[in-house]
Motif scaffolding. Structure first.
Motif, PDB file in Angstrom:
ATOM      1  N   LEU A 140       4.133   7.811   1.436  1.00 55.29           N
ATOM      2  CA  LEU A 140       2.690   7.654   1.277  1.00 55.29           C
ATOM      3  C   LEU A 140       2.027   6.997   2.484  1.00 55.29           C
ATOM      4  O   LEU A 140       0.813   7.009   2.608  1.00 55.29           O
ATOM      5  CB  LEU A 140       2.392   6.837   0.018  1.00 55.29           C
ATOM      6  N   CYS A 141       2.841   6.416   3.385  1.00 55.82           N
ATOM      7  CA  CYS A 141       2.289   5.822   4.606  1.00 55.82           C
ATOM      8  C   CYS A 141       3.086   6.305   5.812  1.00 55.82           C
ATOM      9  O   CYS A 141       2.624   7.125   6.584  1.00 55.82           O
ATOM     10  CB  CYS A 141       2.297   4.305   4.509  1.00 55.82           C
ATOM     11  N   ALA A 142       4.311   5.830   5.961  1.00 56.75           N
ATOM     12  CA  ALA A 142       5.139   6.217   7.111  1.00 56.75           C
ATOM     13  C   ALA A 142       5.382   7.713   7.146  1.00 56.75           C
ATOM     14  O   ALA A 142       5.335   8.351   8.204  1.00 56.75           O
ATOM     15  CB  ALA A 142       6.471   5.469   7.061  1.00 56.75           C
TER      16      ALA A 142
ATOM     17  N   THR B 264      -1.455  14.256   2.126  1.00 59.05           N
ATOM     18  CA  THR B 264      -0.254  13.510   1.782  1.00 59.05           C
ATOM     19  C   THR B 264       0.586  14.277   0.767  1.00 59.05           C
ATOM     20  O   THR B 264       1.823  14.226   0.797  1.00 59.05           O
ATOM     21  CB  THR B 264      -0.624  12.124   1.236  1.00 59.05           C
ATOM     22  N   GLU B 265      -0.069  14.998  -0.123  1.00 59.43           N
ATOM     23  CA  GLU B 265       0.679  15.816  -1.088  1.00 59.43           C
ATOM     24  C   GLU B 265       1.466  16.917  -0.382  1.00 59.43           C
ATOM     25  O   GLU B 265       2.566  17.285  -0.817  1.00 59.43           O
ATOM     26  CB  GLU B 265      -0.276  16.398  -2.133  1.00 59.43           C
TER      27      GLU B 265
ATOM     28  N   THR C  11      -3.458  10.161 -18.399  1.00 63.01           N
ATOM     29  CA  THR C  11      -2.641   9.016 -18.772  1.00 63.01           C
ATOM     30  C   THR C  11      -1.165   9.433 -18.847  1.00 63.01           C
ATOM     31  O   THR C  11      -0.842  10.488 -19.403  1.00 63.01           O
ATOM     32  CB  THR C  11      -3.089   8.448 -20.128  1.00 63.01           C
ATOM     33  N   GLY C  12      -0.309   8.634 -18.260  1.00 62.05           N
ATOM     34  CA  GLY C  12       1.117   8.940 -18.224  1.00 62.05           C
ATOM     35  C   GLY C  12       1.552   9.702 -16.994  1.00 62.05           C
ATOM     36  O   GLY C  12       2.754   9.843 -16.741  1.00 62.05           O
ATOM     37  N   GLN C  13       0.594  10.197 -16.214  1.00 61.68           N
ATOM     38  CA  GLN C  13       0.921  10.963 -15.005  1.00 61.68           C
ATOM     39  C   GLN C  13       1.405  10.030 -13.905  1.00 61.68           C
ATOM     40  O   GLN C  13       0.867   8.945 -13.711  1.00 61.68           O
ATOM     41  CB  GLN C  13      -0.312  11.734 -14.550  1.00 61.68           C
ATOM     42  N   ARG C  14       2.427  10.482 -13.166  1.00 63.43           N
ATOM     43  CA  ARG C  14       2.923   9.680 -12.049  1.00 63.43           C
ATOM     44  C   ARG C  14       2.098   9.985 -10.801  1.00 63.43           C
ATOM     45  O   ARG C  14       1.925  11.143 -10.413  1.00 63.43           O
ATOM     46  CB  ARG C  14       4.402   9.976 -11.796  1.00 63.43           C
ATOM     47  N   VAL C  15       1.609   8.943 -10.176  1.00 63.04           N
ATOM     48  CA  VAL C  15       0.709   9.083  -9.024  1.00 63.04           C
ATOM     49  C   VAL C  15       1.109   8.078  -7.948  1.00 63.04           C
ATOM     50  O   VAL C  15       1.870   7.143  -8.181  1.00 63.04           O
ATOM     51  CB  VAL C  15      -0.767   8.861  -9.418  1.00 63.04           C
ATOM     52  N   GLY C  16       0.560   8.302  -6.767  1.00 65.58           N
ATOM     53  CA  GLY C  16       0.775   7.386  -5.659  1.00 65.58           C
ATOM     54  C   GLY C  16      -0.542   6.961  -5.046  1.00 65.58           C
ATOM     55  O   GLY C  16      -1.579   7.619  -5.214  1.00 65.58           O
ATOM     56  N   VAL C  17      -0.505   5.849  -4.315  1.00 63.27           N
ATOM     57  CA  VAL C  17      -1.637   5.367  -3.525  1.00 63.27           C
ATOM     58  C   VAL C  17      -1.075   4.870  -2.203  1.00 63.27           C
ATOM     59  O   VAL C  17      -0.114   4.094  -2.183  1.00 63.27           O
ATOM     60  CB  VAL C  17      -2.390   4.214  -4.229  1.00 63.27           C
ATOM     61  N   GLY C  18      -1.663   5.334  -1.097  1.00 62.30           N
ATOM     62  CA  GLY C  18      -1.206   4.915   0.218  1.00 62.30           C
ATOM     63  C   GLY C  18      -2.110   3.851   0.818  1.00 62.30           C
ATOM     64  O   GLY C  18      -2.697   3.029   0.107  1.00 62.30           O
ATOM     65  N   ARG C  19      -2.232   3.883   2.141  1.00 61.82           N
ATOM     66  CA  ARG C  19      -3.034   2.873   2.844  1.00 61.82           C
ATOM     67  C   ARG C  19      -4.510   2.987   2.503  1.00 61.82           C
ATOM     68  O   ARG C  19      -5.256   2.006   2.600  1.00 61.82           O
ATOM     69  CB  ARG C  19      -2.830   3.015   4.360  1.00 61.82           C
TER      70      ARG C  19
ATOM     71  N   HIS D  44       0.811  -1.220   0.000  1.00 63.64           N
ATOM     72  CA  HIS D  44       0.000   0.000   0.000  1.00 63.64           C
ATOM     73  C   HIS D  44       0.849   1.277   0.000  1.00 63.64           C
ATOM     74  O   HIS D  44       0.389   2.336   0.437  1.00 63.64           O
ATOM     75  CB  HIS D  44      -0.942   0.001   1.211  1.00 63.64           C
ATOM     76  N   GLU D  45       2.069   1.193  -0.488  1.00 64.09           N
ATOM     77  CA  GLU D  45       2.894   2.393  -0.697  1.00 64.09           C
ATOM     78  C   GLU D  45       3.307   2.393  -2.167  1.00 64.09           C
ATOM     79  O   GLU D  45       4.440   2.118  -2.520  1.00 64.09           O
ATOM     80  CB  GLU D  45       4.115   2.385   0.228  1.00 64.09           C
ATOM     81  N   ILE D  46       2.333   2.698  -3.012  1.00 62.19           N
ATOM     82  CA  ILE D  46       2.427   2.442  -4.456  1.00 62.19           C
ATOM     83  C   ILE D  46       2.725   3.730  -5.216  1.00 62.19           C
ATOM     84  O   ILE D  46       2.066   4.753  -5.017  1.00 62.19           O
ATOM     85  CB  ILE D  46       1.098   1.858  -4.971  1.00 62.19           C
ATOM     86  N   VAL D  47       3.701   3.671  -6.115  1.00 58.64           N
ATOM     87  CA  VAL D  47       3.979   4.780  -7.030  1.00 58.64           C
ATOM     88  C   VAL D  47       4.095   4.218  -8.441  1.00 58.64           C
ATOM     89  O   VAL D  47       4.773   3.204  -8.669  1.00 58.64           O
ATOM     90  CB  VAL D  47       5.275   5.520  -6.661  1.00 58.64           C
ATOM     91  N   GLY D  48       3.418   4.870  -9.378  1.00 55.90           N
ATOM     92  CA  GLY D  48       3.496   4.414 -10.764  1.00 55.90           C
ATOM     93  C   GLY D  48       2.844   5.410 -11.706  1.00 55.90           C
ATOM     94  O   GLY D  48       2.503   6.540 -11.318  1.00 55.90           O
ATOM     95  N   LEU D  49       2.669   4.997 -12.942  1.00 60.44           N
ATOM     96  CA  LEU D  49       2.122   5.852 -13.996  1.00 60.44           C
ATOM     97  C   LEU D  49       0.720   5.390 -14.373  1.00 60.44           C
ATOM     98  O   LEU D  49       0.461   4.184 -14.478  1.00 60.44           O
ATOM     99  CB  LEU D  49       3.019   5.807 -15.231  1.00 60.44           C
ATOM    100  N   ILE D  50      -0.179   6.333 -14.601  1.00 64.41           N
ATOM    101  CA  ILE D  50      -1.529   5.995 -15.056  1.00 64.41           C
ATOM    102  C   ILE D  50      -1.430   5.447 -16.475  1.00 64.41           C
ATOM    103  O   ILE D  50      -0.987   6.144 -17.395  1.00 64.41           O
ATOM    104  CB  ILE D  50      -2.458   7.210 -15.008  1.00 64.41           C
ATOM    105  N   ALA D  51      -1.838   4.188 -16.641  1.00 69.77           N
ATOM    106  CA  ALA D  51      -1.792   3.554 -17.956  1.00 69.77           C
ATOM    107  C   ALA D  51      -3.119   3.701 -18.698  1.00 69.77           C
ATOM    108  O   ALA D  51      -3.146   3.869 -19.916  1.00 69.77           O
ATOM    109  CB  ALA D  51      -1.439   2.072 -17.818  1.00 69.77           C
TER     110      ALA D  51
END
Length: 342
Positions: free
Chosen positions: A150-152, A294-295, A82-90, A63-70
């Protein structure tokens, strides 16, 4: 885009194995994320101990995820592209219609998804998430540094940011692990006098490097007596689930001082009501924050270089990462990386 993706799924309590699954399609309010990095958190240990439900595929933790919107659904707002880098936490996305959501308390949503627990998480090459879970990542912040924040990071940053502490106040950080090492950095950069309270002397040098002014090894001295001799503290941030030490440290709080609980445990606190009442001391908890909050943590981390200390492993070695975390060998956050060429 490939028709399948790889992931590490739970096959037995505490055991993961590699699997290959069909590429998921995002729903109208969801996005498909091509994952670059995923942090390994203590909560993952608890999540992976849950046995798979009969007839259901094993849960994918993380649950500490970083990646690109596909890909994105047709109801996803245009702030996400699409192509934007985003995160997802808990927090895997709030519903927008329950009572906490209508009150603006999105992180307390009654229908919140939990990546790695109630929905699949980030130990994988791809994941589908609600757009309400998405967090924008600053362009200057590396994915492997952003993931643990994104969490800690956000948990400790917001506990301090919302504590009421002011520059010059004295803050004790209980614990020097994945959360604690971030709390030390944030507290120092926010202008507080920082004391680390932890078991053992092995982290003393690193604590001072990260910004601590004082260090108390509870194996060598009585932390409560030492803090009182030093004049007490205005705030305590308890990142470790050590109820005995927290209970003992409450008496070191100054008048109207506050203790903030972040680490969960199974042992109840022992509190003398009169000690809390007489000096109007407070004891409270702090949960992980909303995507917008979080941002703030991410921007602060980038601007002031309050970065997690990380060690990197390919996600295929997720079992090793969890074992290192379970044995207390992580210094301080393990991050899984996904090297994808497609």
């Amino acid at each position: 885009m490939n028709k399948k993706y790889r992931a590490m799924q739970v096959v037995a309590p505490g055991v993961l194995e590699m699997t290959e699954r069909p590429m998921p399609a995002p729903g109208p309010d969801e996005v498909l994320i091509k994952i670059e990095a995923c942090g390994v958190c203590g909560a993952d240990l608890r999540d992976t101990e849950k046995a798979p439900q009969e007839g259901q595929p094993g849960r994918i933790p993380g649950h500490e995820i970083v990646g690109l919107i596909a890909r994105k659904g047709n109801r996803v707002p245009d702030i996400w592209q699409t192509g934007q880098r985003v995160g997802v936490g808990r927090l895997g996305g709030y519903c927008q219609h329950c009572k906490p959501c209508r009150s603006g308390l999105f992180h307390l949503c009654e229908n919140q998804l939990t990546p790695g627990l109630s929905c699949d998480g980030g130990y994988a090459e791809y994941v589908v998430m609600r757009h309400t879970a998405l967090i924008a990542i600053p362009s200057g912040l590396a994915s492997v540094h952003a993931a643990p924040i994104l969490c800690a990071g956000t948990a400790t940053f917001n506990a301090l940011r919302n504590s009421g502490a002011r520059a010059g106040d004295r803050v004790a950080i209980l614990g020097m692990g994945g959360l604690g090492h971030m709390a030390v950095q944030y507290a120092r950069k926010m202008g507080f006098e920082v004391t680390v309270v932890t078991r053992g002397s092995d982290k003393e040098h690193e604590a001072f490097q990260l910004g601590a002014h004082h260090y108390i090894d509870t194996l060598r001295e009585n932390a409560s007596e030492r803090l009182k001799d030093d004049g007490g503290v205005d705030f305590i941030v308890a990142t470790a689930p050590d109820s005995e030490t927290v209970s003992a440290l409450l008496s070191t709080l100054a008048f109207r001082g506050k203790a903030i609980l972040l680490g969960t445990g199974r042992t109840p606190l022992q509190i003398m009501p009169g000690m809390m009442i007489g000096a109007e001391r407070a004891l409270t908890g702090s949960f992980v924050s909303t995507p917008a909050q979080t941002e703030h943590a991410l921007r602060f981390s980038h601007l002031f270089q309050t970065l997690p200390v990380t060690e990197l492993l390919p996600f295929e070695r997720a079992n090793e990462a969890l074992n290192r975390l379970k044995m207390g060998q992580a210094r301080y956050r393990i991050v899984l990386t996904m090297n994808q060429d497609n």
